[in-house]
Design an enzyme around this catalytic site. Sequence first.
Site, PDB file in Angstrom:
ATOM      1  N   TYR A 133      82.103 -15.789 100.439  1.00 48.93           N
ATOM      2  CA  TYR A 133      80.732 -15.769 100.963  1.00 48.93           C
ATOM      3  C   TYR A 133      80.682 -15.004 102.293  1.00 48.93           C
ATOM      4  O   TYR A 133      79.869 -14.101 102.464  1.00 48.93           O
ATOM      5  CB  TYR A 133      80.244 -17.204 101.141  1.00 48.93           C
TER       6      TYR A 133
ATOM      7  N   LYS B 275      78.802 -11.506 103.126  1.00 48.00           N
ATOM      8  CA  LYS B 275      77.709 -11.479 104.110  1.00 48.00           C
ATOM      9  C   LYS B 275      78.018 -10.523 105.271  1.00 48.00           C
ATOM     10  O   LYS B 275      77.109  -9.916 105.841  1.00 48.00           O
ATOM     11  CB  LYS B 275      77.419 -12.888 104.612  1.00 48.00           C
TER      12      LYS B 275
ATOM     13  N   THR C 173      67.104 -25.994 102.214  1.00 54.11           N
ATOM     14  CA  THR C 173      66.812 -25.332 100.929  1.00 54.11           C
ATOM     15  C   THR C 173      67.646 -26.007  99.833  1.00 54.11           C
ATOM     16  O   THR C 173      68.581 -26.767 100.132  1.00 54.11           O
ATOM     17  CB  THR C 173      67.194 -23.841 100.970  1.00 54.11           C
TER      18      THR C 173
END
Length: 253
Positions: free
Chosen positions: A157, A161, A192
């Site tokens: 990740y 990013k 979220t």
Amino acid sequence: MEISFNEKVVLVTGAAGGIGWATARMFAESGAAVALADLSEQVDARAKELTEKGYKTIALHCDVSKEEDVKRMVEQVVTTFGRLDIAYNNVGIHASVRKDLAETEGWDFDHVLSVNLRGVWNCMKYELIEMKKLAGGAIVNCSSQGGLVGIANIDAYTASKHGILGLTKSAALEYARQGIRINAICPGTCETPMVKHAIEMSPEHMARVIDAIPLGRMGKPEEIASMVLLLCSDYAGFAIGQTWAMDGGYTVM
Ligand code: NAD
């Protein structure tokens, strides 16, 4: 100061939930025609909700890691609304496990990179083809606080990013003289579905993550969306290739 996107056509990827949904909604409320794209069929209900309120929207099904899907997605936007002025490339996923690098699998790394990094490249490629025809436009790519600092156990990740920031800077230089502004945002931990899932998977770890946010709370999707709208507006007309951290101070320390 009031931001209006009247007459503008906007594409938001990953619009079925979380930050993407908040952004699509706010663009529609600000006058834009909005294409909501997602892998999840839930995007149909999201677009319907906006259409029922009188806004101009369409739902598109797309896997951003697949170039053919992305090409078709952008073509559908232009067929429906006639042009593409603004894009928010929001989709991002995590690997299936959070472990030390040597305990993770290559296919998991490849999958995260194919969605998060190649996905942004795919989107920018076809969005730029359309924006070049207008000699103008604005793109915002979604990175993360994990695009600015290392975070243990989410190597794929954070690599993806960080990569998005490199793509953003280079493409911003390539298209600056063509009137197309490209920037990136780096959200911190926000309320979220992605974070809800992370809290369920590792509650103690996430409690520490939230406690480490200097503001003392998680962000709201609308707080990220409002920065996306600002960056896509003429008020940010002199900003290109920049990275905007919206993380409650997490990367300040
Ligand atoms: P989310 O998981 O709530 O929503 C992401 C959406 O993307 C979902 O609707 C999902 O169906 C869709 N999606 C997943 N894979 C896809 C694919 N291959 N093609 C098309 N759609 C796909 O995510 P979120 O929390 O709203 O995050 C949005 C962005 O913000 C992501 O890029 C994420 O990395 C970034 N971000 C979020 C946080 C946070 O705390 N929520 C923090 C930092 C960065």
